[in-house]
Design a protein around this motif. Structure first.
Motif, PDB file in Angstrom:
ATOM      1  N   VAL A 119       0.853  -1.192   0.000  1.00 52.52           N
ATOM      2  CA  VAL A 119       0.000   0.000   0.000  1.00 52.52           C
ATOM      3  C   VAL A 119       0.883   1.234   0.000  1.00 52.52           C
ATOM      4  N   GLU A 120       0.316   2.304  -0.492  1.00 52.53           N
ATOM      5  CA  GLU A 120       0.983   3.603  -0.395  1.00 52.53           C
ATOM      6  C   GLU A 120       0.180   4.464   0.562  1.00 52.53           C
ATOM      7  N   ILE A 121       0.880   5.002   1.555  1.00 50.56           N
ATOM      8  CA  ILE A 121       0.261   5.893   2.530  1.00 50.56           C
ATOM      9  C   ILE A 121       0.572   7.312   2.079  1.00 50.56           C
ATOM     10  N   HIS A 122      -0.475   8.006   1.671  1.00 52.65           N
ATOM     11  CA  HIS A 122      -0.307   9.364   1.159  1.00 52.65           C
ATOM     12  C   HIS A 122      -0.532  10.362   2.300  1.00 52.65           C
ATOM     13  N   GLN A 123       0.514  11.151   2.523  1.00 55.22           N
ATOM     14  CA  GLN A 123       0.446  12.233   3.491  1.00 55.22           C
ATOM     15  C   GLN A 123       0.606  13.541   2.735  1.00 55.22           C
ATOM     16  N   GLN A 124       0.416  14.621   3.412  1.00 56.58           N
ATOM     17  CA  GLN A 124       0.484  15.926   2.756  1.00 56.58           C
ATOM     18  C   GLN A 124       1.832  16.146   2.065  1.00 56.58           C
ATOM     19  N   SER A 125       2.920  15.785   2.732  1.00 58.52           N
ATOM     20  CA  SER A 125       4.245  16.107   2.193  1.00 58.52           C
ATOM     21  C   SER A 125       4.964  14.934   1.519  1.00 58.52           C
ATOM     22  N   LYS A 126       4.455  13.691   1.695  1.00 58.37           N
ATOM     23  CA  LYS A 126       5.163  12.554   1.114  1.00 58.37           C
ATOM     24  C   LYS A 126       4.250  11.346   0.988  1.00 58.37           C
ATOM     25  N   THR A 127       4.737  10.371   0.269  1.00 64.97           N
ATOM     26  CA  THR A 127       4.055   9.093   0.115  1.00 64.97           C
ATOM     27  C   THR A 127       5.016   7.996   0.558  1.00 64.97           C
ATOM     28  N   THR A 128       4.509   7.068   1.378  1.00 68.60           N
ATOM     29  CA  THR A 128       5.331   5.988   1.906  1.00 68.60           C
ATOM     30  C   THR A 128       4.786   4.660   1.401  1.00 68.60           C
ATOM     31  N   SER A 129       5.646   3.823   0.843  1.00 65.05           N
ATOM     32  CA  SER A 129       5.262   2.483   0.404  1.00 65.05           C
ATOM     33  C   SER A 129       5.504   1.498   1.545  1.00 65.05           C
ATOM     34  N   VAL A 130       4.476   0.693   1.835  1.00 61.68           N
ATOM     35  CA  VAL A 130       4.556  -0.269   2.924  1.00 61.68           C
ATOM     36  C   VAL A 130       4.122  -1.627   2.380  1.00 61.68           C
ATOM     37  N   TYR A 131       4.908  -2.637   2.621  1.00 62.42           N
ATOM     38  CA  TYR A 131       4.609  -3.962   2.086  1.00 62.42           C
ATOM     39  C   TYR A 131       3.668  -4.736   3.012  1.00 62.42           C
ATOM     40  N   VAL A 132       2.425  -4.314   2.990  1.00 57.23           N
ATOM     41  CA  VAL A 132       1.317  -5.009   3.648  1.00 57.23           C
ATOM     42  C   VAL A 132       0.120  -4.901   2.716  1.00 57.23           C
ATOM     43  N   THR A 133      -0.867  -5.726   2.951  1.00 62.24           N
ATOM     44  CA  THR A 133      -2.084  -5.636   2.143  1.00 62.24           C
ATOM     45  C   THR A 133      -3.032  -4.615   2.754  1.00 62.24           C
ATOM     46  N   LEU A 134      -3.979  -4.181   1.965  1.00 66.36           N
ATOM     47  CA  LEU A 134      -4.972  -3.229   2.456  1.00 66.36           C
ATOM     48  C   LEU A 134      -5.804  -3.851   3.576  1.00 66.36           C
ATOM     49  N   SER A 135      -6.077  -5.141   3.488  1.00 64.69           N
ATOM     50  CA  SER A 135      -6.840  -5.799   4.564  1.00 64.69           C
ATOM     51  C   SER A 135      -6.034  -5.822   5.863  1.00 64.69           C
ATOM     52  N   GLU A 136      -4.710  -5.923   5.785  1.00 61.78           N
ATOM     53  CA  GLU A 136      -3.867  -5.862   6.981  1.00 61.78           C
ATOM     54  C   GLU A 136      -3.895  -4.454   7.579  1.00 61.78           C
TER      55      GLU A 136
END
Length: 185
Positions: free
Chosen positions: A158-175
């Motif tokens: 998933v990508e976590i979109h914040q105001q100043s950046k985007t972070t890629s995290v290797y988990v599923t959306l259901s997790e």
């Protein structure tokens, strides 16, 4: 500030405890009463942290009061009967003050209650951030929950979109959903 209530069927005992409460900064006396039902109603309708509670009373016993408030307030037993100490321990009261109560003993009980209440409030404090393992090997990043604009699913991450950046995290959306539910976000 610790909001407290005094419940005792003897007015003299109430007056002594009121005097002691006045000596302690950060103790706020919400109610002093001889009526257990009035105390229960106040606890159910207000934020009461601590209850100074006599055990033997005519309307309801202190034990019945503890059962009625169902853990909403911490309790210090104030009684002339030491045989209730074990039962108080079983009911998880913070302390047991045997009458006549001295000021030094009262202060020790209040400190013990304060430590318990502060610890309990810290546990209940809202979680406002999480740590996530990012796509970069062994890198952990702190994500402020308030700063998340949206989360986007990208197959197995998933990508976590914040105001100043985007972070890629290797988990599923259901997790992510399971984690959010556990945090009650």
């Amino acid at each position: 500030m610790i909001n407290c209530i005094i419940v005792d069927d003897e007015q003299h005992s109430i007056e002594i405890l009121k005097h002691y409460v006045e000596q302690v900064p950060n103790l706020n006396l919400v109610l002093a009463t001889t009526k257990a039902v009035e105390a229960i109603n106040t606890i159910n309708n207000c934020n009461v942290d601590l209850l100074f509670l006599d055990v033997q009373m005519p309307e309801l016993s202190g034990i019945e009061v503890i059962n009625a408030i169902n853990g909403k307030s911490k309790v210090i037993f104030t009684t002339a009967y030491e045989q209730y100490a074990v039962q108080g321990y079983e009911l998880n009261v913070v302390d047991f003050l045997l009458k006549p109560i001295s000021l030094p003993r009262f202060l020790r009980a209040v400190q013990k209650a304060r430590d318990t209440i502060v610890s309990h409030k810290s546990e209940e404090a809202e979680v406002d951030y999480v740590y996530v393992k990012t796509g970069v090997k062994s890198q952990v990043e702190k994500i402020t929950l308030q700063g998340i604009q949206y989360i986007e699913s990208k197959r197995n991450f998933v990508e976590i979109h914040q105001q100043s950046k985007t972070t890629s995290v290797y988990v599923t959306l259901s997790e992510v959903e399971r984690i959010a539910l556990s945090l009650q976000v």
